[in-house]
Design an enzyme around this catalytic site. Structure first.
Site, PDB file in Angstrom:
ATOM      1  N   THR A 124     -13.825  -5.745   5.383  1.00 54.51           N
ATOM      2  CA  THR A 124     -13.562  -5.929   6.814  1.00 54.51           C
ATOM      3  C   THR A 124     -13.654  -4.633   7.600  1.00 54.51           C
ATOM      4  O   THR A 124     -13.555  -4.642   8.825  1.00 54.51           O
ATOM      5  CB  THR A 124     -12.180  -6.581   7.032  1.00 54.51           C
ATOM      6  N   LYS A 160       0.344  -8.193  -2.531  1.00 56.11           N
ATOM      7  CA  LYS A 160      -0.951  -7.706  -3.006  1.00 56.11           C
ATOM      8  C   LYS A 160      -0.766  -6.293  -3.544  1.00 56.11           C
ATOM      9  O   LYS A 160      -0.247  -5.420  -2.848  1.00 56.11           O
ATOM     10  CB  LYS A 160      -1.989  -7.695  -1.885  1.00 56.11           C
ATOM     11  N   GLY A 186      -0.895  -5.901   5.809  1.00 54.12           N
ATOM     12  CA  GLY A 186      -0.310  -4.645   5.357  1.00 54.12           C
ATOM     13  C   GLY A 186       0.399  -3.895   6.451  1.00 54.12           C
ATOM     14  O   GLY A 186       1.571  -4.095   6.726  1.00 54.12           O
ATOM     15  N   ARG A 187      -0.345  -3.016   7.128  1.00 51.68           N
ATOM     16  CA  ARG A 187       0.271  -2.059   8.039  1.00 51.68           C
ATOM     17  C   ARG A 187       1.024  -2.679   9.207  1.00 51.68           C
ATOM     18  O   ARG A 187       1.993  -2.095   9.700  1.00 51.68           O
ATOM     19  CB  ARG A 187      -0.795  -1.081   8.544  1.00 51.68           C
ATOM     20  N   ASP A 238       0.837  -1.200   0.000  1.00 54.08           N
ATOM     21  CA  ASP A 238       0.000   0.000   0.000  1.00 54.08           C
ATOM     22  C   ASP A 238       0.874   1.253   0.000  1.00 54.08           C
ATOM     23  O   ASP A 238       0.899   2.045   0.962  1.00 54.08           O
ATOM     24  CB  ASP A 238      -0.934  -0.019   1.212  1.00 54.08           C
ATOM     25  N   PRO A 268     -21.701  -7.074 -16.475  1.00 55.00           N
ATOM     26  CA  PRO A 268     -20.949  -8.278 -16.819  1.00 55.00           C
ATOM     27  C   PRO A 268     -20.020  -8.140 -18.026  1.00 55.00           C
ATOM     28  O   PRO A 268     -18.874  -8.617 -17.984  1.00 55.00           O
ATOM     29  CB  PRO A 268     -22.052  -9.309 -17.079  1.00 55.00           C
ATOM     30  N   THR A 269     -20.474  -7.496 -19.075  1.00 52.39           N
ATOM     31  CA  THR A 269     -19.646  -7.379 -20.281  1.00 52.39           C
ATOM     32  C   THR A 269     -18.365  -6.595 -19.999  1.00 52.39           C
ATOM     33  O   THR A 269     -17.276  -6.985 -20.434  1.00 52.39           O
ATOM     34  CB  THR A 269     -20.435  -6.682 -21.403  1.00 52.39           C
ATOM     35  N   THR A 270     -18.484  -5.500 -19.271  1.00 49.82           N
ATOM     36  CA  THR A 270     -17.317  -4.682 -18.942  1.00 49.82           C
ATOM     37  C   THR A 270     -16.336  -5.464 -18.076  1.00 49.82           C
ATOM     38  O   THR A 270     -15.119  -5.426 -18.293  1.00 49.82           O
ATOM     39  CB  THR A 270     -17.753  -3.399 -18.223  1.00 49.82           C
ATOM     40  N   HIS A 290     -16.422  -4.148 -10.132  1.00 45.89           N
ATOM     41  CA  HIS A 290     -17.872  -4.188  -9.913  1.00 45.89           C
ATOM     42  C   HIS A 290     -18.517  -3.329 -10.987  1.00 45.89           C
ATOM     43  O   HIS A 290     -18.532  -2.107 -10.905  1.00 45.89           O
ATOM     44  CB  HIS A 290     -18.207  -3.650  -8.521  1.00 45.89           C
ATOM     45  N   ASP A 291     -19.024  -3.996 -12.030  1.00 49.01           N
ATOM     46  CA  ASP A 291     -19.606  -3.278 -13.154  1.00 49.01           C
ATOM     47  C   ASP A 291     -20.525  -4.243 -13.896  1.00 49.01           C
ATOM     48  O   ASP A 291     -20.743  -5.375 -13.444  1.00 49.01           O
ATOM     49  CB  ASP A 291     -18.493  -2.744 -14.079  1.00 49.01           C
ATOM     50  N   GLN A 298      -9.799  -1.053  10.565  1.00 51.04           N
ATOM     51  CA  GLN A 298     -10.464  -2.336  10.404  1.00 51.04           C
ATOM     52  C   GLN A 298     -11.289  -2.646  11.648  1.00 51.04           C
ATOM     53  O   GLN A 298     -10.902  -2.309  12.766  1.00 51.04           O
ATOM     54  CB  GLN A 298      -9.430  -3.454  10.190  1.00 51.04           C
ATOM     55  N   ASP A 350      -5.573  -6.650  -6.533  1.00 48.24           N
ATOM     56  CA  ASP A 350      -6.770  -6.381  -5.741  1.00 48.24           C
ATOM     57  C   ASP A 350      -7.453  -5.108  -6.235  1.00 48.24           C
ATOM     58  O   ASP A 350      -7.252  -4.020  -5.686  1.00 48.24           O
ATOM     59  CB  ASP A 350      -6.335  -6.246  -4.271  1.00 48.24           C
ATOM     60  N   LEU A 351      -8.277  -5.248  -7.289  1.00 48.25           N
ATOM     61  CA  LEU A 351      -8.966  -4.085  -7.859  1.00 48.25           C
ATOM     62  C   LEU A 351     -10.473  -4.108  -7.598  1.00 48.25           C
ATOM     63  O   LEU A 351     -11.167  -3.145  -7.903  1.00 48.25           O
ATOM     64  CB  LEU A 351      -8.701  -3.998  -9.367  1.00 48.25           C
ATOM     65  N   LYS A 352     -10.994  -5.216  -7.091  1.00 52.58           N
ATOM     66  CA  LYS A 352     -12.398  -5.321  -6.675  1.00 52.58           C
ATOM     67  C   LYS A 352     -13.357  -4.824  -7.758  1.00 52.58           C
ATOM     68  O   LYS A 352     -14.181  -3.923  -7.520  1.00 52.58           O
ATOM     69  CB  LYS A 352     -12.637  -4.543  -5.382  1.00 52.58           C
TER      70      LYS A 352
END
Length: 238
Positions: free
Chosen positions: A121, A32, A212-213, A10, A66-68, A63-64, A192, A59-61
Site C-alpha cells: 500500500t 499482527k 497500526g499507527r 510494530d 518454492p522449496t525454501t 518470497h523465495d 502510506q 506478517d513475514l511476506k
C-alpha cells in the site's frame, strides 16, 4: 475470528509490546506480528501472545524459491498462528508450495490461512509503471495477482481497500481480502499512499483490517481501537 481488526504490533521488542498491550488493556485482541518484532524476538513472541489468547497474523511476506518457502511455511504452521503471508510476485509454484508447507505443518488439524501480498500500500501507479515497469493500472495488476493466488491454492490476498470489491467480484465472496493502510478518521496517512477508513474498507469488500499507527501512536490507544470497531460497524450507503 470474533473481531475482524488486527492490531499491528510494530514495536522493536517484546518488552515494549507487552507493556503497550497491558497498559492499554488490549489483551486478547487480534494482532499482527511483523518483521521488526519477529526478527528480534523469534518464535517466543508468538508463544507469549498465544498464551494471552491473541489471534495472530504473522506478517513475514515470504518470497523465495518454492522449496525454501515450503519448508519455511511448514515451520510457521507449527507456531499455531492463524494467518500468514507471502508475496504474489513469487508466482504460482511458490504460492502452491507455501500452501503445501502450511498443510504439512498444521497443528491439531488447523491450517493457517495463506494470504498473498498483491502490491504494497506504499506503492502507487508511478512506482508500478515507472520503477517496476509494469505497464498496467494498480487495479488490474492487483486483480491479476488475486486470481493467480486463488488458482494456486491461496485463501486470500493482502490488498488496499480500494481493490477489495474488484477482487471479490473476480475471485468470489469466500476469497479473503485483508486490508492494511487503514487510517481512522482525522489521523495521518504517514508513508502510506492508498489508505482508507474502516467503514470505507468494509463497504468496499474488506473482510479484515490491519491497523497500526492510528492506534499505537494515539494518546489513548484503547479508545482508538474501540473507535475502529465502531467505524467498521458503520456501513456507508452508496
Amino acid at each position: 475470528m470474533e473481531l475482524p481488526i488486527f492490531l499491528a504490533l510494530d514495536f522493536p521488542t517484546w518488552e515494549e509490546t507487552n507493556q503497550f498491550i497491558n497498559k492499554n488493556e488490549l489483551q486478547g485482541v487480534p494482532v499482527k506480528v511483523g518483521m521488526e518484532l519477529f526478527y528480534r524476538e523469534g518464535p517466543k513472541v508468538i508463544e507469549r501472545l498465544k498464551e494471552n489468547n491473541h489471534a495472530i497474523f504473522l506478517d513475514l511476506k515470504l518470497h523465495d524459491i518454492p522449496t525454501t518457502v515450503k519448508k519455511a511455511m511448514r515451520n510457521i504452521a507449527q507456531f499455531g498462528v492463524d494467518v500468514t503471508n507471502i508475496h504474489a510476485f513469487g508466482g504460482s509454484e511458490m504460492i502452491a508450495a507455501a500452501k503445501e508447507g502450511l498443510e504439512q505443518g498444521a497443528q491439531n488439524g488447523i491450517t493457517p490461512k495463506l494470504l498473498a501480498v498483491t502490491l504494497l500500500t506504499s506503492m502507487d501507479e508511478h512506482t508500478l509503471q515507472h520503477e517496476i515497469k509494469m505497464n498496467d493500472t494498480i487495479d488490474n495488476t492487483v486483480v491479476r495477482f488475486a486470481k493467480l493466488t486463488k488458482e494456486s491454492g491461496g485463501d486470500g490476498v493482502v490488498c488496499s481497500a480500494y481493490e477489495a470489491a474488484a477482487i471479490k467480484q473476480s475471485c468470489g465472496s469466500d476469497f479473503l481480502t485483508v486490508t492494511p493502510g487503514i487510517r481512522l478518521a482525522n489521523t495521518n496517512k504517514d508513508d502510506q499512499k492508498r489508505v482508507a477508513t474502516p467503514s470505507f474498507a468494509k463497504n468496499n469488500g474488506a473482510d479484515m483490517l490491519v491497523i497500526g499507527r492510528s492506534i499505537t501512536q494515539a494518546e489513548y490507544p484503547n479508545k482508538m481501537y474501540q473507535q475502529a470497531i465502531e467505524e467498521w460497524k458503520t456501513v456507508v450507503k452508496s
